[in-house]
Design a protein around this motif. Structure first.
Motif, mmCIF file in Angstrom:
data_model
loop_
_atom_site.group_PDB
_atom_site.id
_atom_site.type_symbol
_atom_site.label_atom_id
_atom_site.label_comp_id
_atom_site.label_asym_id
_atom_site.label_seq_id
_atom_site.Cartn_x
_atom_site.Cartn_y
_atom_site.Cartn_z
ATOM 1 N N LEU A 37 0.753 -1.404 0.217
ATOM 2 C CA LEU A 37 0.262 -0.123 0.049
ATOM 3 C C LEU A 37 0.627 1.229 0.086
ATOM 4 O O LEU A 37 0.500 2.023 -0.606
ATOM 5 C CB LEU A 37 -1.125 0.091 1.045
ATOM 6 C CG LEU A 37 -2.299 -0.923 0.829
ATOM 7 C CD1 LEU A 37 -2.802 -1.067 2.519
ATOM 8 C CD2 LEU A 37 -3.006 -0.117 -0.026
ATOM 9 N N PHE A 41 0.822 4.166 -2.576
ATOM 10 C CA PHE A 41 0.583 5.755 -2.258
ATOM 11 C C PHE A 41 1.661 6.698 -2.850
ATOM 12 O O PHE A 41 1.729 7.667 -3.135
ATOM 13 C CB PHE A 41 0.491 5.914 -0.708
ATOM 14 C CG PHE A 41 -0.742 5.511 -0.138
ATOM 15 C CD1 PHE A 41 -1.910 6.239 -0.642
ATOM 16 C CD2 PHE A 41 -1.042 4.534 0.685
ATOM 17 C CE1 PHE A 41 -3.240 5.877 0.093
ATOM 18 C CE2 PHE A 41 -2.426 4.415 1.317
ATOM 19 C CZ PHE A 41 -3.426 4.926 0.667
ATOM 20 N N GLY A 56 -7.056 6.764 -6.376
ATOM 21 C CA GLY A 56 -7.105 6.904 -4.867
ATOM 22 C C GLY A 56 -8.503 6.011 -4.300
ATOM 23 O O GLY A 56 -8.223 5.635 -2.964
ATOM 24 N N GLN A 57 -9.528 5.935 -4.831
ATOM 25 C CA GLN A 57 -10.664 5.339 -4.415
ATOM 26 C C GLN A 57 -10.275 3.760 -4.452
ATOM 27 O O GLN A 57 -10.562 2.849 -3.173
ATOM 28 C CB GLN A 57 -11.932 5.557 -5.063
ATOM 29 C CG GLN A 57 -12.440 6.994 -5.118
ATOM 30 C CD GLN A 57 -13.560 7.282 -6.100
ATOM 31 O OE1 GLN A 57 -13.863 6.248 -6.915
ATOM 32 N NE2 GLN A 57 -14.535 7.992 -5.969
ATOM 33 N N ASN A 60 -7.930 3.265 -1.355
ATOM 34 C CA ASN A 60 -8.400 3.368 0.073
ATOM 35 C C ASN A 60 -9.397 1.877 0.293
ATOM 36 O O ASN A 60 -9.436 1.451 1.277
ATOM 37 C CB ASN A 60 -9.439 4.508 -0.036
ATOM 38 C CG ASN A 60 -8.639 5.708 0.061
ATOM 39 O OD1 ASN A 60 -7.478 5.862 0.803
ATOM 40 N ND2 ASN A 60 -9.015 6.998 -0.289
ATOM 41 N N GLN A 61 -9.935 1.379 -0.862
ATOM 42 C CA GLN A 61 -10.651 0.296 -0.623
ATOM 43 C C GLN A 61 -9.800 -0.758 -0.476
ATOM 44 O O GLN A 61 -10.072 -1.849 0.558
ATOM 45 C CB GLN A 61 -11.288 -0.031 -2.061
ATOM 46 C CG GLN A 61 -12.500 -1.203 -2.094
ATOM 47 C CD GLN A 61 -13.015 -1.234 -3.344
ATOM 48 O OE1 GLN A 61 -12.692 -0.469 -4.223
ATOM 49 N NE2 GLN A 61 -13.805 -2.277 -3.462
ATOM 50 N N LYS A 63 -6.783 -0.590 1.283
ATOM 51 C CA LYS A 63 -6.427 -0.547 2.645
ATOM 52 C C LYS A 63 -7.488 -1.081 3.648
ATOM 53 O O LYS A 63 -7.104 -1.558 4.504
ATOM 54 C CB LYS A 63 -6.138 0.957 2.770
ATOM 55 C CG LYS A 63 -5.605 1.309 3.978
ATOM 56 C CD LYS A 63 -5.069 2.831 4.491
ATOM 57 C CE LYS A 63 -4.565 2.987 5.685
ATOM 58 N NZ LYS A 63 -4.264 4.364 5.945
ATOM 59 N N GLN A 64 -8.565 -0.442 3.297
ATOM 60 C CA GLN A 64 -9.721 -0.941 4.259
ATOM 61 C C GLN A 64 -9.977 -2.414 4.416
ATOM 62 O O GLN A 64 -10.125 -3.180 5.421
ATOM 63 C CB GLN A 64 -10.940 -0.435 3.983
ATOM 64 C CG GLN A 64 -11.222 1.193 4.068
ATOM 65 C CD GLN A 64 -12.430 1.877 3.344
ATOM 66 O OE1 GLN A 64 -13.473 1.154 3.054
ATOM 67 N NE2 GLN A 64 -12.672 3.257 3.906
ATOM 68 N N THR A 67 -6.894 -3.952 6.226
ATOM 69 C CA THR A 67 -7.169 -3.610 7.450
ATOM 70 C C THR A 67 -8.195 -4.807 8.404
ATOM 71 O O THR A 67 -8.259 -5.338 9.485
ATOM 72 C CB THR A 67 -7.539 -2.380 7.952
ATOM 73 O OG1 THR A 67 -6.566 -1.524 7.157
ATOM 74 C CG2 THR A 67 -7.659 -2.109 9.437
#
Length: 340
Positions: A37, A41, A56-57, A60-61, A63-64, A67
Motif C-alpha cells: 500500500l 501511495f 485513490g478510491q 483506500n478500498q 487498505k480498508q 485492515t
C-alpha cells in the motif's frame, strides 16, 4: 496500475490463515512501512490527473479490506486459542462451585423432627387454610369462647364455610385423630398465621412444631420425660421446669422453661438475668378434645406440646431479630452454608 490494485484486492478478500504468524506476515506485506500500500501511495503523484480519483478510491478500498481482514483473522484465531487453553487442559483446576445453604428455619425444623423421630414420632401435615371446626371448635374453643381472643386470626372474607388461616398446627392434630386410632404419636411442623404487629420479637407469619401422644395410661410423667429427652438432644441441657399455665385444649397445662445458664453476657440478656428461658407450652389433652375426635377419654389419655421454630432458631444461633428470617438477605443466609 488500477488493474493491479484490483488483483491485490481479490487476493486480500480470499486470504485465509490458521495461525497468527501468517496473519502478521500478511499485515506487514500490505500495511507495513515497506508494504504494497505504501508503494502505491508513493506512485500516486505519477498517475495521470484524469485517473487520480479512481486510483485513490481503489487504494483506500484495498487498505480498508486489508485492515478488516487482519482484524477479523486475529479475533478468530485468538478466540480459538483461548478456547483451546480453557478446554484443552484437563489437568487445570475446576471452577469453584457455589455451595448452597438451607434456611435456618428448615435446619432447626429438621433437627426437631430427627429428635422426635428417634423416639417413635411420625410427621403429619395439614392445610394452611383451615375451617373453624379444626382450628377452634374441636380444640375446646366453641364459638364466642373468650380464649379465641388469645389468637388474632386472619379470616377469609365472604365464604360460607368460615375459612381462616390456621393459627396453630393443632388443627393438624385434630385431623390426624379423626383419621387414626390410638396409639398416636405424631408431630406437626408447619407455617401458621396470626394478625400481630411485626417487630423484632414477633411476626404475622411464623412456624410451629406441635407434638401429640395418645395411648392407654399416658401420664404427665411421660410428658416430662419426653421433654427432658428433647431439650437434652437439641440444646444439650436437661434441667427444665414446668410452670402452671392455661391452654383451652390441655388440662393441666404448663409452660416449659430450660435452665440456659448465666455464663456469658448474652445468657444474662436472653434470660433477663434469671438463667431460665421459656421454650414451649404443653399439657395433658383435654377429655373434650378426645371426645370431639371420636376417641374415648375413659380408655385413652394423652399429652401435647408446641413450640415456635423461630424462637428455637433464635436461641440456637443467637439471632436478635425475627424479621431476618423473612428478608432473604444473602449476607444472612450465607452464614448457614456449612450447616445441613
Amino acid at each position: 496500475m488500477i488493474e493491479e490494485l484490483k488483483s491485490h484486492l481479490k487476493t486480500v478478500e480470499e486470504f485465509a490463515a490458521d495461525n497468527l504468524d501468517d496473519v502478521e506476515a500478511f499485515r506487514i506485506k500490505y500495511l507495513g512501512k515497506k508494504g504494497i500500500l505504501n508503494h502505491y501511495f508513493a506512485e500516486f503523484k505519477s498517475i495521470p490527473k484524469e485517473d487520480k480519483k479512481l486510483f485513490g478510491q481503489t487504494i483506500n478500498q484495498l487498505k480498508q479490506a486489508a485492515t478488516q481482514k487482519v482484524e477479523q483473522l486475529k479475533a478468530e484465531l485468538s478466540k480459538v486459542n483461548d478456547e483451546k487453553n480453557i478446554y484443552g487442559d484437563l489437568t487445570r483446576p475446576a471452577e469453584p462451585s457455589e455451595i448452597g445453604s438451607r434456611h435456618p428455619i428448615s435446619i432447626v425444623k429438621n433437627q426437631i423432627i430427627e429428635v422426635f423421630s428417634n423416639i417413635g414420632f411420625n410427621v403429619s401435615e395439614g392445610p394452611e387454610i383451615e375451617d373453624d371446626w379444626h382450628n377452634f371448635t374441636a380444640l375446646n374453643l366453641p364459638e364466642y369462647h373468650p380464649a379465641r381472643d388469645m389468637q388474632d386470626t386472619f379470616f377469609v372474607q365472604n365464604n360460607p364455610e368460615d375459612l381462616l388461616l390456621r393459627t396453630h398446627t393443632s388443627s393438624v392434630q385434630v385431623r390426624y385423630m379423626e383419621n387414626n386410632k390410638p396409639p398416636i404419636r405424631t408431630i406437626s411442623p408447619g407455617r401458621v398465621f396470626r394478625n400481630e404487629d411485626i417487630s423484632a420479637r414477633s411476626h404475622c407469619i411464623f412456624h410451629q412444631v406441635e407434638g401429640l401422644y395418645i395411648d392407654k395410661d399416658v401420664s404427665f410423667k411421660d410428658l416430662k420425660q419426653t421433654l427432658i429427652y428433647f431439650t437434652t438432644q437439641l440444646f444439650g441441657k436437661s434441667k427444665i421446669r414446668l410452670r402452671p399455665s392455661y391452654f383451652p385444649f390441655t388440662e393441666p397445662s404448663a409452660e416449659v422453661d430450660i435452665y440456659w445458664g448465666l455464663k456469658t453476657e448474652t445468657d444474662y440478656r436472653i434470660t433477663k438475668g434469671t438463667g431460665w428461658l421459656e421454650i414451649m407450652g404443653c399439657g395433658m389433652v383435654d377429655p373434650n378434645v378426645l371426645k370431639n375426635c371420636k376417641i374415648d377419654p375413659k380408655e385413652y389419655t394423652g399429652f401435647a406440646f408446641g413450640m415456635g421454630i423461630e424462637r428455637i432458631a433464635m436461641l440456637l444461633y443467637q439471632i436478635g431479630d425475627i424479621r431476618m428470617f423473612y428478608e432473604n438477605d444473602l449476607r444472612f443466609l450465607k452464614q448457614f452454608k456449612s450447616i445441613f
